[in-house]
Design a protein around this motif. Structure first.
Motif, mmCIF file in Angstrom:
data_model
loop_
_atom_site.group_PDB
_atom_site.id
_atom_site.type_symbol
_atom_site.label_atom_id
_atom_site.label_comp_id
_atom_site.label_asym_id
_atom_site.label_seq_id
_atom_site.Cartn_x
_atom_site.Cartn_y
_atom_site.Cartn_z
ATOM 1 N N LEU A 103 44.040 6.728 66.492
ATOM 2 C CA LEU A 103 44.985 7.200 65.484
ATOM 3 C C LEU A 103 44.210 7.977 64.442
ATOM 4 N N GLN A 104 44.764 9.113 64.046
ATOM 5 C CA GLN A 104 44.118 9.957 63.049
ATOM 6 C C GLN A 104 45.138 10.396 62.025
ATOM 7 N N GLY A 105 44.644 10.780 60.877
ATOM 8 C CA GLY A 105 45.518 11.258 59.823
ATOM 9 C C GLY A 105 44.804 11.237 58.491
ATOM 10 N N VAL A 106 45.598 11.152 57.447
ATOM 11 C CA VAL A 106 45.086 11.224 56.081
ATOM 12 C C VAL A 106 45.272 9.857 55.417
ATOM 13 N N PRO A 107 44.188 9.084 55.272
ATOM 14 C CA PRO A 107 44.305 7.787 54.597
ATOM 15 C C PRO A 107 44.685 7.958 53.124
ATOM 16 N N PRO A 108 45.326 6.944 52.533
ATOM 17 C CA PRO A 108 45.650 7.028 51.099
ATOM 18 C C PRO A 108 44.384 7.280 50.273
ATOM 19 N N GLY A 109 44.459 8.238 49.361
ATOM 20 C CA GLY A 109 43.326 8.558 48.491
ATOM 21 C C GLY A 109 42.223 9.357 49.162
ATOM 22 N N PHE A 110 42.437 9.821 50.377
ATOM 23 C CA PHE A 110 41.418 10.538 51.141
ATOM 24 C C PHE A 110 41.023 11.825 50.430
ATOM 25 N N GLN A 111 39.707 12.078 50.355
ATOM 26 C CA GLN A 111 39.204 13.262 49.664
ATOM 27 C C GLN A 111 38.297 14.116 50.538
ATOM 28 N N GLY A 112 38.375 13.974 51.867
ATOM 29 C CA GLY A 112 37.485 14.718 52.759
ATOM 30 C C GLY A 112 37.729 16.207 52.740
ATOM 31 N N SER A 113 36.706 16.975 53.114
ATOM 32 C CA SER A 113 36.847 18.431 53.174
ATOM 33 C C SER A 113 37.694 18.845 54.373
ATOM 34 N N VAL A 114 37.597 18.102 55.478
ATOM 35 C CA VAL A 114 38.514 18.284 56.605
ATOM 36 C C VAL A 114 39.677 17.366 56.308
ATOM 37 N N LYS A 115 40.893 17.834 56.517
ATOM 38 C CA LYS A 115 42.079 17.154 56.002
ATOM 39 C C LYS A 115 42.525 15.938 56.806
ATOM 40 N N SER A 116 41.697 15.440 57.727
ATOM 41 C CA SER A 116 42.120 14.330 58.567
ATOM 42 C C SER A 116 40.901 13.587 59.090
ATOM 43 N N THR A 117 41.105 12.322 59.443
ATOM 44 C CA THR A 117 40.024 11.502 59.976
ATOM 45 C C THR A 117 40.573 10.488 60.974
ATOM 46 N N MET A 118 39.717 9.968 61.837
ATOM 47 C CA MET A 118 40.116 8.891 62.739
ATOM 48 C C MET A 118 40.095 7.593 61.945
ATOM 49 N N PHE A 119 41.238 6.875 61.905
ATOM 50 C CA PHE A 119 41.278 5.638 61.110
ATOM 51 C C PHE A 119 41.493 4.385 61.939
ATOM 52 N N ALA A 120 41.747 4.515 63.230
ATOM 53 C CA ALA A 120 41.867 3.344 64.103
ATOM 54 C C ALA A 120 41.647 3.805 65.537
ATOM 55 N N GLY A 121 41.096 2.912 66.375
ATOM 56 C CA GLY A 121 40.908 3.318 67.758
ATOM 57 C C GLY A 121 40.193 2.297 68.611
ATOM 58 N N THR A 122 40.154 2.613 69.901
ATOM 59 C CA THR A 122 39.512 1.733 70.869
ATOM 60 C C THR A 122 37.995 1.839 70.823
ATOM 61 N N PHE A 123 37.463 2.766 70.060
ATOM 62 C CA PHE A 123 36.033 2.869 69.815
ATOM 63 C C PHE A 123 35.821 2.685 68.308
ATOM 64 N N PRO A 124 35.802 1.429 67.827
ATOM 65 C CA PRO A 124 35.752 1.193 66.377
ATOM 66 C C PRO A 124 34.559 1.851 65.681
ATOM 67 N N GLU A 125 33.466 2.062 66.415
ATOM 68 C CA GLU A 125 32.298 2.703 65.803
ATOM 69 C C GLU A 125 32.582 4.158 65.430
ATOM 70 N N ARG A 126 33.657 4.723 65.947
ATOM 71 C CA ARG A 126 34.015 6.109 65.633
ATOM 72 C C ARG A 126 35.022 6.209 64.483
ATOM 73 N N ILE A 127 35.460 5.075 63.962
ATOM 74 C CA ILE A 127 36.406 5.123 62.831
ATOM 75 C C ILE A 127 35.728 5.831 61.664
ATOM 76 N N GLY A 128 36.444 6.766 61.082
ATOM 77 C CA GLY A 128 35.895 7.602 60.020
ATOM 78 C C GLY A 128 35.406 8.948 60.536
ATOM 79 N N LYS A 129 35.484 9.164 61.861
ATOM 80 C CA LYS A 129 35.057 10.428 62.464
ATOM 81 C C LYS A 129 35.981 11.549 62.014
ATOM 82 N N MET A 130 35.387 12.631 61.602
ATOM 83 C CA MET A 130 36.128 13.798 61.155
ATOM 84 C C MET A 130 36.988 14.350 62.296
ATOM 85 N N SER A 131 38.213 14.683 61.991
ATOM 86 C CA SER A 131 39.128 15.247 62.988
ATOM 87 C C SER A 131 38.736 16.671 63.352
#
Length: 184
Positions: free
Chosen positions: A68-96
């Motif tokens: 699952l990817q999208g824009v978490p509350p309060g997100f301030q990244g330069s790319v407008k989306s991030t991975m926030f949940a998934g079957t590879f937890p080590e990738r959570i926070g990966k830039m979209s």
């Protein structure tokens, strides 16, 4: 010539910056040879969205992965989306990626049958808008199906299966903010 330099200079700087980061990235921060560039850190608790991914993945053995990817509350990244949940937890926070952002921002659906790719194991990837109970778009679901040799499932069947999984998730997502709340 001046216009060409305006184009090439940012490109060269961007490439060298990515290359430097890739060389410095620890092995755990890689997907194969590619670096995993993160732009968000998840809270220190198991979010509802992660619980939903784990439960859905367990229920669907035909899946290779689900993120699952999208824009978490309060997100301030330069790319407008991030991975926030998934079957590879080590990738959570990966830039979209740019394609991921198109789905998050515009609501596009992308079906990638991975034709002529050497994926091991073979797969079909669907990027589909993630919705909540009110059918509001709240992000992106990347639904990756196993596609074993000799499989006869059509692209339409994969799309319908991805839409069904997305709708199962939607029925359990009260709102965008709820996805980031602690799991019950």
């Amino acid at each position: 010539m001046r216009h060409l330099l305006h184009f090439l200079l940012p490109l060269a700087v961007g490439v060298s910056g990515v290359g430097a980061h890739a060389a410095d990235a620890p092995a755990a921060d890689r997907i194969g040879a590619l670096p995993v560039i993160k732009n968000w850190t998840a809270p220190n608790y198991r979010m509802l969205s992660q619980a939903l991914v784990e439960e859905t993945f367990a229920k669907h053995p035909e899946l290779q992965s689900l993120t699952l990817q999208g824009v978490p509350p309060g997100f301030q990244g330069s790319v407008k989306s991030t991975m926030f949940a998934g079957t590879f937890p080590e990738r959570i926070g990966k830039m979209s990626s740019d394609l991921d952002v198109l789905v998050v921002e515009k609501g596009y659906t992308i079906l990638d049958p991975r034709w002529n790719m050497k994926d091991t194991p073979p797969k079909v990837t669907i990027l589909i808008p993630l919705r909540d109970k009110a059918q509001q778009n709240v992000g992106l679901a990347v639904v990756v199906f196993k596609h074993p040799a000799g499989a006869t499932k059509t692209e339409k069947e994969y799309f319908l299966a991805a839409a069904t999984i997305r709708d199962e998730l939607a029925a359990r997502i009260p709102s965008h903010a709820a996805m980031f709340a602690p799991a019950p």
